[in-house]
Design a protein around this motif. Structure first.
Motif, PDB file in Angstrom:
ATOM      1  N   THR A  16       0.743  -1.257   0.185  1.00  0.00           N
ATOM      2  CA  THR A  16      -0.055  -0.178   0.004  1.00  0.00           C
ATOM      3  C   THR A  16       0.899   1.116   0.058  1.00  0.00           C
ATOM      4  O   THR A  16       0.622   2.259  -0.758  1.00  0.00           O
ATOM      5  CB  THR A  16      -1.071  -0.006   1.165  1.00  0.00           C
ATOM      6  N   TYR A  17       1.840   1.329   0.821  1.00  0.00           N
ATOM      7  CA  TYR A  17       2.776   2.378   0.808  1.00  0.00           C
ATOM      8  C   TYR A  17       3.494   2.576  -0.388  1.00  0.00           C
ATOM      9  O   TYR A  17       3.733   3.676  -0.828  1.00  0.00           O
ATOM     10  CB  TYR A  17       3.818   2.095   2.258  1.00  0.00           C
ATOM     11  N   HIS A  18       3.960   1.449  -1.027  1.00  0.00           N
ATOM     12  CA  HIS A  18       4.915   1.717  -2.067  1.00  0.00           C
ATOM     13  C   HIS A  18       3.883   2.025  -3.580  1.00  0.00           C
ATOM     14  O   HIS A  18       4.546   2.792  -4.214  1.00  0.00           O
ATOM     15  CB  HIS A  18       5.541   0.395  -2.335  1.00  0.00           C
ATOM     16  N   ALA A  19       2.785   1.616  -3.338  1.00  0.00           N
ATOM     17  CA  ALA A  19       1.707   1.932  -4.378  1.00  0.00           C
ATOM     18  C   ALA A  19       1.512   3.415  -4.429  1.00  0.00           C
ATOM     19  O   ALA A  19       1.416   4.055  -5.224  1.00  0.00           O
ATOM     20  CB  ALA A  19       0.609   1.134  -4.348  1.00  0.00           C
ATOM     21  N   TRP A  20       1.442   4.031  -2.899  1.00  0.00           N
ATOM     22  CA  TRP A  20       1.072   5.396  -2.792  1.00  0.00           C
ATOM     23  C   TRP A  20       2.131   6.206  -3.138  1.00  0.00           C
ATOM     24  O   TRP A  20       2.144   7.226  -4.036  1.00  0.00           O
ATOM     25  CB  TRP A  20       0.609   5.358  -1.540  1.00  0.00           C
ATOM     26  N   ARG A  21       3.515   5.603  -2.903  1.00  0.00           N
ATOM     27  CA  ARG A  21       4.630   6.393  -3.165  1.00  0.00           C
ATOM     28  C   ARG A  21       4.770   6.491  -4.814  1.00  0.00           C
ATOM     29  O   ARG A  21       5.777   7.246  -5.372  1.00  0.00           O
ATOM     30  CB  ARG A  21       5.959   6.088  -2.563  1.00  0.00           C
ATOM     31  N   GLY A  22       4.190   5.510  -5.546  1.00  0.00           N
ATOM     32  CA  GLY A  22       4.644   5.251  -7.029  1.00  0.00           C
ATOM     33  C   GLY A  22       6.088   4.521  -7.127  1.00  0.00           C
ATOM     34  O   GLY A  22       6.593   5.019  -8.073  1.00  0.00           O
ATOM     35  N   ASP A  23       6.392   3.644  -6.291  1.00  0.00           N
ATOM     36  CA  ASP A  23       7.691   2.732  -6.377  1.00  0.00           C
ATOM     37  C   ASP A  23       7.555   2.074  -7.770  1.00  0.00           C
ATOM     38  O   ASP A  23       6.533   1.642  -8.237  1.00  0.00           O
ATOM     39  CB  ASP A  23       7.769   1.950  -5.254  1.00  0.00           C
ATOM     40  N   LYS A  24       8.650   2.271  -8.652  1.00  0.00           N
ATOM     41  CA  LYS A  24       8.541   1.686  -9.858  1.00  0.00           C
ATOM     42  C   LYS A  24       8.483   0.400  -9.899  1.00  0.00           C
ATOM     43  O   LYS A  24       8.038  -0.330 -11.060  1.00  0.00           O
ATOM     44  CB  LYS A  24       9.983   1.978 -10.753  1.00  0.00           C
ATOM     45  N   GLY A  25       8.572  -0.591  -8.851  1.00  0.00           N
ATOM     46  CA  GLY A  25       8.351  -1.779  -9.019  1.00  0.00           C
ATOM     47  C   GLY A  25       7.175  -2.324  -8.449  1.00  0.00           C
ATOM     48  O   GLY A  25       6.535  -3.457  -8.464  1.00  0.00           O
ATOM     49  N   THR A  26       6.165  -1.384  -8.006  1.00  0.00           N
ATOM     50  CA  THR A  26       4.786  -1.510  -7.510  1.00  0.00           C
ATOM     51  C   THR A  26       3.712  -1.834  -8.837  1.00  0.00           C
ATOM     52  O   THR A  26       3.697  -1.074  -9.671  1.00  0.00           O
ATOM     53  CB  THR A  26       4.192  -0.462  -6.839  1.00  0.00           C
ATOM     54  N   LYS A  27       3.133  -2.942  -8.995  1.00  0.00           N
ATOM     55  CA  LYS A  27       2.271  -3.209  -9.886  1.00  0.00           C
ATOM     56  C   LYS A  27       0.997  -2.751  -9.769  1.00  0.00           C
ATOM     57  O   LYS A  27       0.172  -2.475 -10.650  1.00  0.00           O
ATOM     58  CB  LYS A  27       2.075  -4.892 -10.218  1.00  0.00           C
ATOM     59  N   THR A  28       0.255  -2.366  -8.416  1.00  0.00           N
ATOM     60  CA  THR A  28      -0.875  -1.940  -8.247  1.00  0.00           C
ATOM     61  C   THR A  28      -1.029  -0.482  -8.323  1.00  0.00           C
ATOM     62  O   THR A  28      -0.022   0.269  -7.840  1.00  0.00           O
ATOM     63  CB  THR A  28      -1.545  -2.627  -6.862  1.00  0.00           C
ATOM     64  N   LYS A  29      -2.259  -0.067  -8.411  1.00  0.00           N
ATOM     65  CA  LYS A  29      -2.478   1.514  -8.276  1.00  0.00           C
ATOM     66  C   LYS A  29      -3.065   1.851  -6.954  1.00  0.00           C
ATOM     67  O   LYS A  29      -3.994   1.048  -6.435  1.00  0.00           O
ATOM     68  CB  LYS A  29      -3.411   1.834  -9.603  1.00  0.00           C
ATOM     69  N   TYR A  30      -2.647   2.833  -6.391  1.00  0.00           N
ATOM     70  CA  TYR A  30      -3.067   3.206  -5.116  1.00  0.00           C
ATOM     71  C   TYR A  30      -4.534   3.449  -5.092  1.00  0.00           C
ATOM     72  O   TYR A  30      -4.684   4.670  -5.920  1.00  0.00           O
ATOM     73  CB  TYR A  30      -2.289   4.106  -4.404  1.00  0.00           C
TER      74      TYR A  30
END
Length: 382
Positions: free
Chosen positions: A292-306
């Motif tokens: 959830t945190y990485h999706a919110w931060r827009g981490d390049k490795g995150t596949k889900t949208k916050y």
């Protein structure tokens, strides 16, 4: 102790040296956790529950750079940071470890914990108090990760009233929470991230100027994320705790910019009881919060949208936080979880439920009479 280490270290594990080190490290960690459980409150001086450390590390994701813990206990934060790097394809040595610990015995535990695993570190030449004798005064860390003593009233704060670290206000002598927060901030590099554990009172207290310090930190756009944790995670205390995440720059090159926003996560309903008094966060719980945190931060490795999830997470603006008087308790922001709609119109439900209640009350009275009649048949009821 040396003989015990030799015994465990020489268990037949093949020629894989790294595997042998990991087994030895896990045995050592097991002993630490068992000692912490047996010691109760005293155990909290040197051991942070593994699930809490893993969550901090998964959220901070310290891939490369300087990692600092000024109250490092037995060194669990560093061990998990190294494990994180190995699990994500990096190498031990991609991070530089700096730590400090005020308790002599605990400092030696940390030195041994890291040495057993072959982890290089700079914990200073001896134990020392981070407030009164900072062993790394010029360090600017890429990651600060810590579990400072909760609500410490014995930190001799009256001797440090004019300290240069108190940029956001002088912390009260009776509670070191915001002294630790400002110590962490003072040691952050320009793009640095900090993640640490504090008692829940830090999110809302207005005593002794703490509210003013928290307000100044919020208005400086440093608060990145707040996580409310479930109770009973710690061996040392039943005090409810939370995680703070601070960012010097909310657009630090690794993440997309989120100026003026803070993520709130309410994880109090997560976790599983592992015995009568202790709770543990599962791998799935840790993944849910960190993703959830990485999706919110827009981490390049995150596949889900916050997306905001009522009852669990909310991306709040600075104006939202001002509206709540600069209180950072996630429950104030995430709202209530959505109740699933069963499709029955409200008017029909209100007409049906009173009739059902009346019927069930009558049935309960009938059963009570039947029970008492049976008791009288067997000679009970005086």
């Amino acid at each position: 102790l040396g003989q015990l280490i030799d015994l465990i270290g020489n268990i037949g594990l093949g020629d894989r040296e790294n595997r042998s080190k990991d087994i030895l490290g896990r045995v050592y960690e097991y002993f630490l956790s068992e000692f912490a459980s047996a010691e109760g409150k005293k155990g909290g001086q040197f051991y942070t529950p593994r699930c809490v450390v893993r969550l901090l590390v998964e959220m901070l994701a310290p891939y490369k750079g300087r990692v600092y813990d000024p109250c490092c206990g037995s060194g669990g934060m560093f061990v998990q940071s190294e494990k994180f790097i190995e699990e994500h394809g990096g190498k031990i040595g991609d991070i530089s470890i700096y730590g400090q610990e005020s308790n002599h015995t605990t400092w030696r535990l940390a030195k041994m914990n890291l040495a057993i695993r072959g982890i290089d570190s700079n914990l200073g030449k001896e134990h020392a108090d981070s407030f009164h004798r900072d062993l790394h005064p010029d360090l600017k860390a890429d990651y600060v990760i810590a579990n400072p003593p909760f609500n410490d009233s014995d930190w001799r704060g009256e001797l440090l009233k004019d300290d240069k670290r108190w940029q956001y206000g002088t912390p009260p002598a009776g509670n070191a929470n915001f002294a630790w927060v400002q110590h962490f901030i003072a040691h952050l590099a320009p793009n640095g991230l900090a993640g640490f554990v504090l008692a829940n009172g830090s999110m809302s207290s207005n005593q002794s100027g703490e509210g003013d310090i928290r307000k100044a930190i919020i208005e400086a756009a440093l608060v990145d994320c707040m996580v409310a944790l479930p109770g009973q995670l710690f061996y040392s205390t039943q005090i409810p705790v939370c995680l703070w995440f601070l960012a010097r720059s909310k657009g630090n090159g690794r993440f997309r910019k989120r100026p003026g926003e803070t993520l709130f996560i309410d994880a109090r309903k997560l976790g599983t009881m592992i015995d009568r008094v202790h709770r543990d966060l599962t791998d799935e719980d840790i993944r849910t919060i960190a993703d959830t945190y990485h999706a919110w931060r827009g981490d390049k490795g995150t596949k889900t949208k916050y997306e905001d999830v009522p009852g669990f997470c909310k991306s709040a603006t600075l104006e939202d936080i001002r509206h709540h008087g600069h209180i950072l308790t996630p429950g104030r922001y995430v709202g209530a979880a959505e109740v699933e709609d069963d499709g029955e119109p409200f008017e029909d439900k209100m007409a049906r439920l009173p009739a059902e209640l009346k019927q069930q009350t009558a049935e309960a009275a009938r059963l009570d009479s039947l029970i008492w009649a049976n008791l009288e048949d067997i000679g009970y009821g005086g």
